[in-house]
Motif scaffolding. Structure first.
Motif, mmCIF file in Angstrom:
data_model
loop_
_atom_site.group_PDB
_atom_site.id
_atom_site.type_symbol
_atom_site.label_atom_id
_atom_site.label_comp_id
_atom_site.label_asym_id
_atom_site.label_seq_id
_atom_site.Cartn_x
_atom_site.Cartn_y
_atom_site.Cartn_z
ATOM 1 N N PRO A 34 0.832 -1.222 0.000
ATOM 2 C CA PRO A 34 0.000 0.000 0.000
ATOM 3 C C PRO A 34 0.858 1.260 0.000
ATOM 4 O O PRO A 34 0.717 2.135 0.863
ATOM 5 C CB PRO A 34 -0.812 -0.145 1.282
ATOM 6 N N SER A 35 1.749 1.371 -0.987
ATOM 7 C CA SER A 35 2.713 2.467 -1.032
ATOM 8 C C SER A 35 2.156 3.729 -1.670
ATOM 9 O O SER A 35 2.707 4.814 -1.486
ATOM 10 C CB SER A 35 3.959 2.025 -1.809
ATOM 11 N N VAL A 36 1.091 3.603 -2.463
ATOM 12 C CA VAL A 36 0.509 4.760 -3.160
ATOM 13 C C VAL A 36 -0.983 4.795 -2.828
ATOM 14 O O VAL A 36 -1.828 4.420 -3.645
ATOM 15 C CB VAL A 36 0.737 4.679 -4.677
ATOM 16 N N PRO A 37 -1.329 5.260 -1.618
ATOM 17 C CA PRO A 37 -2.747 5.226 -1.215
ATOM 18 C C PRO A 37 -3.633 6.204 -1.967
ATOM 19 O O PRO A 37 -4.856 6.031 -1.988
ATOM 20 C CB PRO A 37 -2.691 5.563 0.279
ATOM 21 N N VAL A 38 -3.051 7.242 -2.580
ATOM 22 C CA VAL A 38 -3.839 8.186 -3.386
ATOM 23 C C VAL A 38 -3.091 8.392 -4.696
ATOM 24 O O VAL A 38 -1.912 8.762 -4.697
ATOM 25 C CB VAL A 38 -4.038 9.540 -2.689
ATOM 26 N N TYR A 39 -3.785 8.163 -5.817
ATOM 27 C CA TYR A 39 -3.133 8.231 -7.120
ATOM 28 C C TYR A 39 -4.007 8.995 -8.098
ATOM 29 O O TYR A 39 -4.993 8.471 -8.614
ATOM 30 C CB TYR A 39 -2.845 6.821 -7.640
ATOM 31 N N PHE B 219 -4.291 14.787 -4.103
ATOM 32 C CA PHE B 219 -4.624 13.946 -5.259
ATOM 33 C C PHE B 219 -3.544 12.896 -5.483
ATOM 34 O O PHE B 219 -3.733 11.961 -6.268
ATOM 35 C CB PHE B 219 -4.834 14.789 -6.517
ATOM 36 N N LEU B 220 -2.417 13.037 -4.758
ATOM 37 C CA LEU B 220 -1.321 12.080 -4.860
ATOM 38 C C LEU B 220 -0.669 11.946 -3.498
ATOM 39 O O LEU B 220 -0.408 12.953 -2.828
ATOM 40 C CB LEU B 220 -0.291 12.563 -5.891
ATOM 41 N N ALA C 131 -15.992 7.752 -3.273
ATOM 42 C CA ALA C 131 -15.000 6.685 -3.455
ATOM 43 C C ALA C 131 -13.580 7.113 -3.095
ATOM 44 O O ALA C 131 -12.679 6.283 -3.132
ATOM 45 C CB ALA C 131 -15.033 6.183 -4.896
ATOM 46 N N TYR C 132 -13.337 8.357 -2.796
ATOM 47 C CA TYR C 132 -12.004 8.859 -2.469
ATOM 48 C C TYR C 132 -11.474 8.181 -1.199
ATOM 49 O O TYR C 132 -12.214 8.061 -0.228
ATOM 50 C CB TYR C 132 -12.089 10.362 -2.254
ATOM 51 N N PRO C 133 -10.212 7.730 -1.177
ATOM 52 C CA PRO C 133 -9.207 7.852 -2.236
ATOM 53 C C PRO C 133 -9.021 6.562 -3.034
ATOM 54 O O PRO C 133 -9.136 5.467 -2.514
ATOM 55 C CB PRO C 133 -7.939 8.139 -1.435
ATOM 56 N N HIS C 134 -8.715 6.717 -4.324
ATOM 57 C CA HIS C 134 -8.233 5.623 -5.152
ATOM 58 C C HIS C 134 -6.702 5.616 -5.105
ATOM 59 O O HIS C 134 -6.078 6.664 -5.244
ATOM 60 C CB HIS C 134 -8.644 5.805 -6.622
ATOM 61 N N GLY C 135 -6.116 4.439 -4.950
ATOM 62 C CA GLY C 135 -4.670 4.325 -4.951
ATOM 63 C C GLY C 135 -4.174 3.595 -6.179
ATOM 64 O O GLY C 135 -4.905 3.374 -7.146
ATOM 65 N N LEU C 136 -2.900 3.201 -6.131
ATOM 66 C CA LEU C 136 -2.287 2.447 -7.214
ATOM 67 C C LEU C 136 -1.659 1.194 -6.633
ATOM 68 O O LEU C 136 -0.942 1.254 -5.634
ATOM 69 C CB LEU C 136 -1.211 3.268 -7.924
ATOM 70 N N GLY C 137 -1.916 0.048 -7.257
ATOM 71 C CA GLY C 137 -1.303 -1.203 -6.824
ATOM 72 C C GLY C 137 -1.900 -1.713 -5.528
ATOM 73 O O GLY C 137 -3.108 -1.609 -5.288
ATOM 74 N N GLY C 138 -1.028 -2.265 -4.661
ATOM 75 C CA GLY C 138 -1.503 -2.912 -3.454
ATOM 76 C C GLY C 138 -1.912 -4.338 -3.745
ATOM 77 O O GLY C 138 -1.643 -4.886 -4.820
#
Length: 354
Positions: free
Chosen positions: A139-144, A277-278, A162-169
Motif C-alpha cells: 500500500p505504497s501509493v494510497p492516493v493516485y 490527489f497524490l 469513493a475517495y481515495p483511489h490508490g495504485l497497486g496494493g
C-alpha cells in the motif's frame, strides 16, 4: 473564463468518484434531471475538464516497482529533459511546469528509477531530482491522481463517494504475478488504449467506460488487474462560485520517527481540509500532490476554521521541500499511457507517447 454552474459541479463530483454504478444511481447522486446530467457529462469531456483512463495494477504487467521523479528543471534544458524522460520505456505519466516536473514510471527492478535519475543529472539535464521508488504490491501509493476529495471540498458537496483511489496494493488471490498469457496481454492492451482509440475515432470521452466491455476485459476489472478512473485536468477547469484550484503543489519530506501515513492523511482531510490527489509513501521519503487556490475567497464567503497545514505536516515530516506552479502553466506530454508497458505480443504494436 466562465464559471461552472451548480449542475456542472455536481456532475463532475459524481464522475470523479468513478464508481461502477448504473446511470440511474449516478442520476440519483447528482440530483438533477436526466437531460441536464447527460448534457453536462458530454460537455465535461468535450471541454477536457475530465478524461477517462484505465489504470492497471503494475504487478501483472511484470512491473512491480513504481518510481516517482520530482524536480525543478533547468529552464534551458527543459525540452531535452522531457524528451529523455518520455523516451524511457517505463514512463506512463509526465507533468511539466516551469517550476516543477513530475514523472511516474513503472519498472521491473528497483534500480531502474535511480539509474534514470543519475543519467539525467550526469547529462546536465537537471539538478538532482527527488526519487521515490516503491513496491506496487504494497500500500505504497494510497492516493493516485484522485481529485474527488478536492473537488467535493471546492464545490461544497456533502462528502465523497469513493475517495481515495490508490495504485497497486493487493489485487486478490488470482493475481497472475507478471505472467500474462498472450490473450490477456492483448485484452489488457486493448482496454488501456480504449480512451485514445475513441479520441482518434472522434467518439466522446464519456463513451469509453466499462459498460458493454467483452467478458475477458470485465473479468480483469473484477480481479483488480485494472480499474476505470475519471481524472480531472486542473489547468482547464473553470472556477466555481469564485473558487478555483489553480495552483499545483508538490511536497516531499522525510518521515519523522513513528510517523504513520494514514494518520497524516486523516488529519489533513478531516482537520485541515486538504485532499491530496497524490500520496506516495516511500521508506525514506513521502510525496504529496495537492491543489490550492491562487485567488482569495470571495467576499462574504469566509472559510471555516481549519487546522493549519504546514504545522501539521511538520509534525509528521522533516526536511520538507515544496515545488508549486500555476495549473495553467503545466503541460502533460505523457497522459496515463499505461499501454506503453504492456508485454508485447505479435498483435500489439507500440503506442505513441500522448
Amino acid at each position: 473564463m466562465r464559471a461552472l454552474t451548480d449542475s456542472e459541479a455536481r456532475v463532475i463530483g459524481v464522475l470523479l468518484a468513478a464508481r461502477p454504478d448504473r446511470e440511474r444511481e449516478r442520476l440519483r447522486q447528482a440530483k438533477i434531471p436526466r437531460s441536464t446530467y447527460h448534457a453536462v457529462r458530454r460537455r465535461a469531456y468535450q471541454e477536457h475538464w475530465l478524461e477517462d483512463r484505465y489504470v492497471p495494477h503494475p504487478v501483472p504487467l511484470g512491473r512491480p516497482y513504481v518510481t516517482f521523479l520530482l524536480i525543478r528543471p533547468f529552464a534551458d534544458r527543459l525540452e531535452e529533459f522531457v524528451r529523455t524522460v518520455v523516451a524511457d520505456p517505463g514512463a506512463v505519466v509526465v507533468w511539466t511546469g516551469a517550476q516543477a516536473v513530475l514523472a511516474v514510471l513503472l519498472h521491473a527492478g528497483p534500480e531502474d528509477g535511480p539509474r534514470l535519475a543519475e543519467r539525467l543529472t550526469r547529462g546536465g539535464l537537471s539538478p538532482t531530482p527527488t526519487v521515490l521508488t516503491v513496491r506496487a504490491d504494497a500500500p505504497s501509493v494510497p492516493v493516485y491522481f484522485d481529485f474527488e476529495g478536492l473537488w467535493c471540498h471546492v464545490a461544497g458537496l456533502p462528502g465523497t463517494l469513493a475517495y481515495p483511489h490508490g495504485l497497486g496494493g493487493g489485487s486478490g488471490d488470482e493475481e497472475p504475478g507478471g505472467t500474462l498469457t498472450a490473450h490477456q496481454s492483448w485484452a489488457l492492451a486493448e482496454l488501456l488504449r480504449r480512451p485514445f482509440v475513441a479520441a482518434e475515432q472522434g467518439r466522446g470521452g464519456h463513451l469509453v467506460g466499462p459498460l458493454g466491455l467483452p467478458f475477458s476485459q470485465r473479468r480483469m476489472l473484477q480481479r483488480g488487474w485494472i480499474v476505470h478512473r475519471t481524472i480531472l485536468d486542473p489547468s482547464r477547469l473553470p472556477p466555481f462560485r469564485g473558487r478555483s484550484a489553480d495552483q499545483i503543489v508538490f511536497l516531499t519530506g522525510a518521515p519523522r520517527s513513528g510517523a504513520r501515513p494514514e494518520l497524516l492523511f486523516s488529519t489533513l482531510t478531516r482537520e485541515s481540509r486538504v485532499y491530496p490527489f497524490l500520496f506516495v509513501v516511500g521508506e525514506d521519503r513521502w510525496l504529496l500532490g495537492a491543489l490550492g487556490s491562487g485567488t482569495p475567497t470571495a467576499a462574504g464567503t469566509p472559510e471555516p476554521a481549519r487546522r493549519p497545514v504546514l504545522p501539521t505536516l511538520r509534525e509528521y515530516l522533516e526536511g520538507i521541500e515544496i515545488l508549486q506552479g500555476a495549473a495553467s502553466e503545466f503541460a502533460i506530454p505523457l497522459d496515463h499511457r499505461y499501454d506503453r508497458v504492456v508485454p508485447r505480443s505479435s498483435s500489439t504494436a507500440p503506442a505513441p507517447a500522448r
